[in-house]
Design a protein around this motif. Structure first.
Motif, short mmCIF file in Angstrom:
data_model
loop_
_atom_site.label_atom_id
_atom_site.label_comp_id
_atom_site.label_asym_id
_atom_site.label_seq_id
_atom_site.Cartn_x
_atom_site.Cartn_y
_atom_site.Cartn_z
N PHE A 282 0.83 -1.21 0.00
CA PHE A 282 0.00 0.00 0.00
C PHE A 282 0.86 1.26 0.00
O PHE A 282 0.72 2.14 -0.84
CB PHE A 282 -0.91 -0.05 1.23
CG PHE A 282 -1.82 1.13 1.41
CD1 PHE A 282 -2.90 1.34 0.56
CD2 PHE A 282 -1.60 2.05 2.43
CE1 PHE A 282 -3.75 2.43 0.73
CE2 PHE A 282 -2.44 3.14 2.61
CZ PHE A 282 -3.52 3.33 1.75
N LEU A 283 1.80 1.31 0.93
CA LEU A 283 2.63 2.52 1.05
C LEU A 283 3.54 2.70 -0.16
O LEU A 283 3.73 3.82 -0.64
CB LEU A 283 3.46 2.46 2.34
CG LEU A 283 2.68 2.74 3.63
CD1 LEU A 283 3.53 2.46 4.86
CD2 LEU A 283 2.17 4.18 3.65
N GLU A 284 4.07 1.59 -0.66
CA GLU A 284 4.97 1.70 -1.81
C GLU A 284 4.22 2.16 -3.05
O GLU A 284 4.68 3.01 -3.80
CB GLU A 284 5.67 0.36 -2.08
CG GLU A 284 6.71 -0.01 -1.01
CD GLU A 284 7.80 1.05 -0.85
OE1 GLU A 284 8.37 1.51 -1.87
OE2 GLU A 284 8.07 1.44 0.31
N ASN A 285 3.03 1.60 -3.27
CA ASN A 285 2.24 2.01 -4.43
C ASN A 285 1.85 3.48 -4.34
O ASN A 285 1.80 4.18 -5.34
CB ASN A 285 0.95 1.16 -4.54
CG ASN A 285 1.21 -0.19 -5.18
OD1 ASN A 285 1.95 -0.28 -6.17
ND2 ASN A 285 0.65 -1.23 -4.62
N LEU A 286 1.57 3.93 -3.11
CA LEU A 286 1.12 5.31 -2.94
C LEU A 286 2.22 6.32 -3.24
O LEU A 286 1.94 7.45 -3.59
CB LEU A 286 0.61 5.52 -1.51
CG LEU A 286 -0.88 5.25 -1.31
CD1 LEU A 286 -1.21 5.34 0.16
CD2 LEU A 286 -1.73 6.24 -2.09
N LYS A 287 3.46 5.89 -3.09
CA LYS A 287 4.58 6.82 -3.33
C LYS A 287 4.46 7.48 -4.69
O LYS A 287 4.71 8.67 -4.84
CB LYS A 287 5.91 6.06 -3.27
CG LYS A 287 6.51 6.02 -1.87
CD LYS A 287 7.90 5.43 -1.93
CE LYS A 287 8.45 5.21 -0.53
NZ LYS A 287 9.64 4.34 -0.56
N ARG A 291 0.82 11.47 -2.70
CA ARG A 291 -0.08 11.84 -1.61
C ARG A 291 0.55 11.40 -0.29
O ARG A 291 0.66 10.19 -0.03
CB ARG A 291 -1.45 11.16 -1.74
CG ARG A 291 -2.16 11.36 -3.05
CD ARG A 291 -3.20 12.47 -3.05
NE ARG A 291 -4.04 12.64 -1.90
CZ ARG A 291 -5.36 12.42 -1.88
NH1 ARG A 291 -5.95 11.91 -2.94
NH2 ARG A 291 -6.07 12.68 -0.81
N PRO A 292 1.01 12.33 0.53
CA PRO A 292 1.61 11.94 1.80
C PRO A 292 0.61 11.13 2.62
O PRO A 292 -0.52 11.59 2.83
CB PRO A 292 1.94 13.27 2.48
CG PRO A 292 1.59 14.35 1.51
CD PRO A 292 0.84 13.77 0.39
N THR A 293 1.00 9.95 3.08
CA THR A 293 0.06 9.06 3.75
C THR A 293 0.60 8.59 5.09
O THR A 293 1.77 8.21 5.19
CB THR A 293 -0.21 7.83 2.86
OG1 THR A 293 -0.65 8.29 1.59
CG2 THR A 293 -1.28 6.95 3.47
N THR A 294 -0.25 8.62 6.09
CA THR A 294 0.10 8.11 7.41
C THR A 294 -0.83 6.96 7.74
O THR A 294 -2.04 7.05 7.52
CB THR A 294 -0.05 9.21 8.47
OG1 THR A 294 0.67 10.36 8.04
CG2 THR A 294 0.45 8.76 9.83
N ILE A 295 -0.26 5.87 8.26
CA ILE A 295 -1.09 4.73 8.69
C ILE A 295 -1.03 4.64 10.21
O ILE A 295 0.05 4.71 10.79
CB ILE A 295 -0.59 3.40 8.08
CG1 ILE A 295 -0.64 3.45 6.56
CG2 ILE A 295 -1.43 2.24 8.58
CD1 ILE A 295 -0.29 2.12 5.91
N GLU A 326 5.81 8.83 6.09
CA GLU A 326 6.96 9.69 5.82
C GLU A 326 7.07 10.84 6.82
O GLU A 326 8.14 11.34 7.09
CB GLU A 326 6.91 10.23 4.39
CG GLU A 326 7.17 9.16 3.32
CD GLU A 326 8.47 8.38 3.57
OE1 GLU A 326 9.52 9.03 3.75
OE2 GLU A 326 8.42 7.14 3.60
N ASN A 327 5.92 11.30 7.34
CA ASN A 327 5.96 12.45 8.24
C ASN A 327 6.02 12.08 9.72
O ASN A 327 5.87 12.93 10.58
CB ASN A 327 4.73 13.34 8.02
CG ASN A 327 4.71 13.89 6.62
OD1 ASN A 327 5.77 14.09 6.02
ND2 ASN A 327 3.52 14.10 6.07
N VAL A 328 6.17 10.79 9.99
CA VAL A 328 6.16 10.35 11.38
C VAL A 328 7.56 10.44 11.97
O VAL A 328 8.54 10.05 11.32
CB VAL A 328 5.65 8.90 11.46
CG1 VAL A 328 5.74 8.37 12.89
CG2 VAL A 328 4.22 8.81 10.95
N LYS A 329 7.63 11.00 13.18
CA LYS A 329 8.92 10.97 13.89
C LYS A 329 8.98 9.65 14.65
O LYS A 329 8.21 9.44 15.59
CB LYS A 329 9.01 12.14 14.87
CG LYS A 329 9.48 13.43 14.21
CD LYS A 329 9.97 14.40 15.29
CE LYS A 329 9.66 15.83 14.91
NZ LYS A 329 8.29 16.26 15.22
#
Lengths: 373, 415
Positions: A282-287, A291-295, A326-329
């Protein structure tokens, strides 16, 4: 001839608009905006065997048959390690993009699947709006639920909640012609009462979802393919929906089951690695979509610390959640309090609303989060 | 409204669709006599098939799930084949009212027993039904009253008794809940589903609940609560919403509540007054069918009851898992039943129903393979689907396709 978009706008004309009206959101343009995906691992995921406190004597003592030995574990710090089936999650953790939250839950824990899920999803507001519906209202977006049934997290009393159940939106096997006739029947129908108007609106949403998903399914090949299990299917539908340009920014997926009362070692390993593969794809396809995506991954409760006599564990309290993107610390927030159990359960050290706050902050910024949690 | 239209409305609101035979017979009898016959049948009704017997005690989880699955299939078939659709409608009504979930019930058989209690007492006096519920093993287990001691009374059962089963929220204080909870102590549920009183765990002092005080028994309180004006108002409104599904005029409400209080909540008498009220025909057609009601309506109209084991988990997806209400509040009814995913699942229900019809169905209906006569659709759907709802070229479709479109049409959502 009307286009679908014009049709939807036409339906909207003359209606009192409110932010959660799904039709309004369908007509909106949200390209490039960030996405938050909440993933509910249903049935109560066993926290202790997912993020393993492998050095703790109390852990090994309570689980003579179920404790996972150090071998194969994916270390995250000196005391904790991830289940061997979660190697993609572990890679992301090492890249600093995963926040692990052990000991998350509610202080007033409840061991019923339903009641516990209900409180999580209503964010302490039983019978009221779901927390994602509430968030959507503030963000001017409609949350979409994908799972075996429509999640309470997206429920709101004033509008039909938008959900996809089963594997396809509207399922007319191999009868494209019939499908269009069915949609037309609802379009042309004259609704003379409020239930009827709600029915027409819902049908328009189904048509929109179906048409978008079907053209997406028929279109571009995927960079990373999804597996054919429940995890793969749910994540694939979510991906296809986003890729089709559907403007949703909030998605809720449920998948399971993690209710491991018996034969836990084998079943749990299988479920975790299925989840890991699907979330990764899911995350790889979204790249590629930009669209920045957080799960955000959670479960309604963790399981008992002590194993039962059927090679499994029963319903417990304090659980485990994680946020990745990507935006998670990255890092660890919270801990397992194994020496001070509450009625045989891990005590809650991080309230679930803190988890929501962190997930919303990572997705949409601190401001959005402060207003709510 | 023509007399025949009124009769069709009556049949749909008291049953599951109106089959050609039922309509023919009722049109011949006339409205009032049909009302009398419907109520009489509900009183005389005995289901043809007994509920499935369950192993005692079910030790392993799969056996329990299997039992529940068999129970759901039994109920679906009973709903469909019933000689008194009204009685089955009431069984659903009471399952939603005393919403008990099998999730905390030791033996699935107790859930089926409770179901039979609804069938037997559900059209008599509410006071009697409520008293039966005070010793119902499934309900006691579900609300933690199966092991409730006087030293530390659990309030769950008492709270729901006041909030959901009788008075409704806002009609009592927290103190009333605490006091009533004392009277719910001392019941046990044995492994065989008996609910004896245990004199040791039983609270024996005086209590004060609402206007009652002194040495009270739970059954006395049940009698009192059943005929309380707040209970009358609330339950009459629920029955009205289920059957008439239009605004209840205040004067009409007072009349029905008075009847309720005079007759200890006699359900048959109250329903009779609802069905004979001139307001019964008010308003638009806005009674939204629940997924189960919709399915049973499709099946009854087509003369089939071919449910399969795979339908049991599907009911959960459709949002109405029988014997497992989402909470003690039951299911959200009315407009809440309408949302995009529900359109998907109803379409699936229509598909399952149509695809299982045997070839003999078409032969008996005198319908060939193509195209589909409009007369067949109008007859088989019991006048439920208006001609203008269907596509103008409906006659060009194969019979199975046309029937699917008719069942999955917007006219089938409400009755």
């Amino acid at each position: 001839m009307f286009t679908r978009r014009q049709f939807i706008k036409g339906l909207l004309a003359g209606m009192a608009l409110s932010a959660l009206n799904p039709l309004e959101v369908l007509a909106a343009d949200n390209t490039g905006k960030p996405i938050l995906v909440a993933v509910h691992l249903t049935g109560g995921n066993d926290a202790l065997n997912t993020l393993v406190p492998f050095k703790e004597a109390a852990y090994k003592r309570s689980r003579p048959n179920l404790a996972i030995g150090a071998k194969g574990l994916l270390t995250v710090d000196k005391d904790l390690a991830l289940h061997p089936g979660l190697n993609r999650l572990h890679e992301r953790y090492q890249q600093g993009r995963v926040l692990l939250i052990p000991g998350v839950g509610r202080e007033d824990h409840d061991r019923s699947h339903f009641r516990s899920s209900d409180i999580w999803h209503g964010a302490g507001n039983p019978g009221g709006d779901g927390w994602l519906a509430n968030l959507g209202l503030r963000m001017n977006t409609t949350p979409v639920s994908i799972g075996p049934s429509v999640s309470r997290a997206v429920a709101c009393p004033d509008h039909p909640p938008v959900g996809l159940v089963g594997e396809k939106p509207a399922h007319f096997p191999a009868q494209k012609k019939l499908q269009q006739v069915w949609f037309d029947m609802y379009r042309n129908w004259q609704a003379d009462h409020s239930a009827g108007r709600r029915l027409k609106r819902s049908a328009a949403v189904v048509e929109e979802l179906t048409t978008r998903l079907e053209s997406q399914m028929a279109g571009a090949r995927l960079l990373y393919s999804f597996s054919d299990d429940e995890f793969g299917k749910r994540f694939e539908m979510a991906y296809r929906l986003i890729a089709s340009g559907f403007p949703a920014q909030l998605l809720h997926l449920s998948m399971g089951s993690f209710d491991t009362h018996s034969d836990q070692l084998e079943n749990h390993a299988k479920q975790l690695s299925r989840f890991d593969a699907a979330a990764h794809a899911f995350l790889e396809n979204l790249k590629s979509l930009g669209r920045p995506t957080t799960i955000m991954v959670y479960s309604e409760f963790g399981r008992r610390v002590a194993e039962n006599f059927s090679g499994g564990t029963d319903h417990g309290a304090g659980g485990l959640a994680w946020i990745m993107g990507e935006n998670v610390k990255g890092g660890i927030h919270g801990h397992y309090q194994l020496e001070d159990l509450r009625d045989g359960d891990l005590p809650t050290v991080v309230n679930y609303r803190t988890l929501y706050g962190k997930a919303v902050a990572a997705s949409f910024g601190e401001q959005k989060s402060l207003a709510l949690f | 409204m023509r007399e025949t239209d009124k009769i069709d409305h009556l049949l749909r609101r008291t049953g599951f669709g109106a089959t050609p035979q039922e309509r023919k017979r009722a049109h011949h009898l006339g409205y009032k006599k049909t009302v009398r016959e419907i109520l009489q049948k509900a009183n005389d009704y005995q289901p043809a098939e007994s509920p499935p017997s369950t192993p005692l005690p079910p030790i392993v989880l799969p056996a329990t799930l299997l039992s529940f699955g068999q129970g759901v299939l039994w109920w679906l078939r009973t709903l469909t084949n019933s000689t008194s659709p009204l009685n089955e409608r009431l069984t659903l009504f009471w399952h939603r009212h005393f919403a008990t979930s099998g999730s905390k019930v030791f033996n699935p058989g107790w859930m089926f027993e409770q179901n039979q209690t609804f069938r037997r007492y559900g059209n008599g006096a509410f006071a009697d039904l409520l008293k039966k519920m005070m010793a119902d093993p499934a309900l006691l287990s579900w609300l933690d009253a199966d092991n409730n001691s006087a030293e530390n009374p659990n309030e769950n059962f008492a709270r729901e008794l006041l909030e959901l089963f009788t008075l409704g929220i806002g009609q009592y204080s927290e103190k009333d809940v605490k006091e009533l909870a004392k009277l719910t102590t001392g019941r046990r549920v044995t492994r065989t589903g008996k609910t004896p009183e245990d004199p040791h765990g039983c609270y024996s002092g005086p209590v004060r609940v609402l206007e009652k005080k002194g040495q009270l028994k739970l059954l006395d309180m049940a009698e009192y609560l059943a005929v309380h004006p707040a209970t009358a108002e609330r339950t009459v409104a629920h029955l009205w919403a289920d059957l008439a599904a239009c605004p209840l005029p205040a004067a009409e409400a007072r009349r029905l509540e008075e009847l309720w209080r005079e007759t200890r909540g006699n359900i048959t008498l109250v329903i009779r007054e609802i069905l004979l009220s001139k307001h019964f025909f008010d308003g638009p057609r806005e009674r939204v069918l629940s997924p189960v009601e919709y399915w049973v309506t499709c099946s009854r109209l087509l003369g089939t009851a071919d449910y399969k084991f795979d339908d049991v988990p599907f009911l959960k997806q459709a949002g109405e898992q029988l014997f497992f209400p989402p909470s003690v509040k039951g299911w959200d009814m009315g407009e809440a039943l309408i949302h995009p995913a529900a359109l998907q699942t109803r379409l699936e229900i229509a598909q399952r129903t149509v695809s299982r019809l045997p070839e003999s169905h078409w032969i008996l209906q005198g319908v060939g393979t193509s195209p589909c006569p409009r007369r067949y659709l109008s007859q088989v759907t019991g006048g439920q689907v208006r001609p203008q709802t269907l596509p103008p070229n409906i006659g060009d479709f194969q019979p199975r396709e046309a029937l699917l479109l008719a069942l999955a049409s917007p006219d089938f959502w409400t009755v």
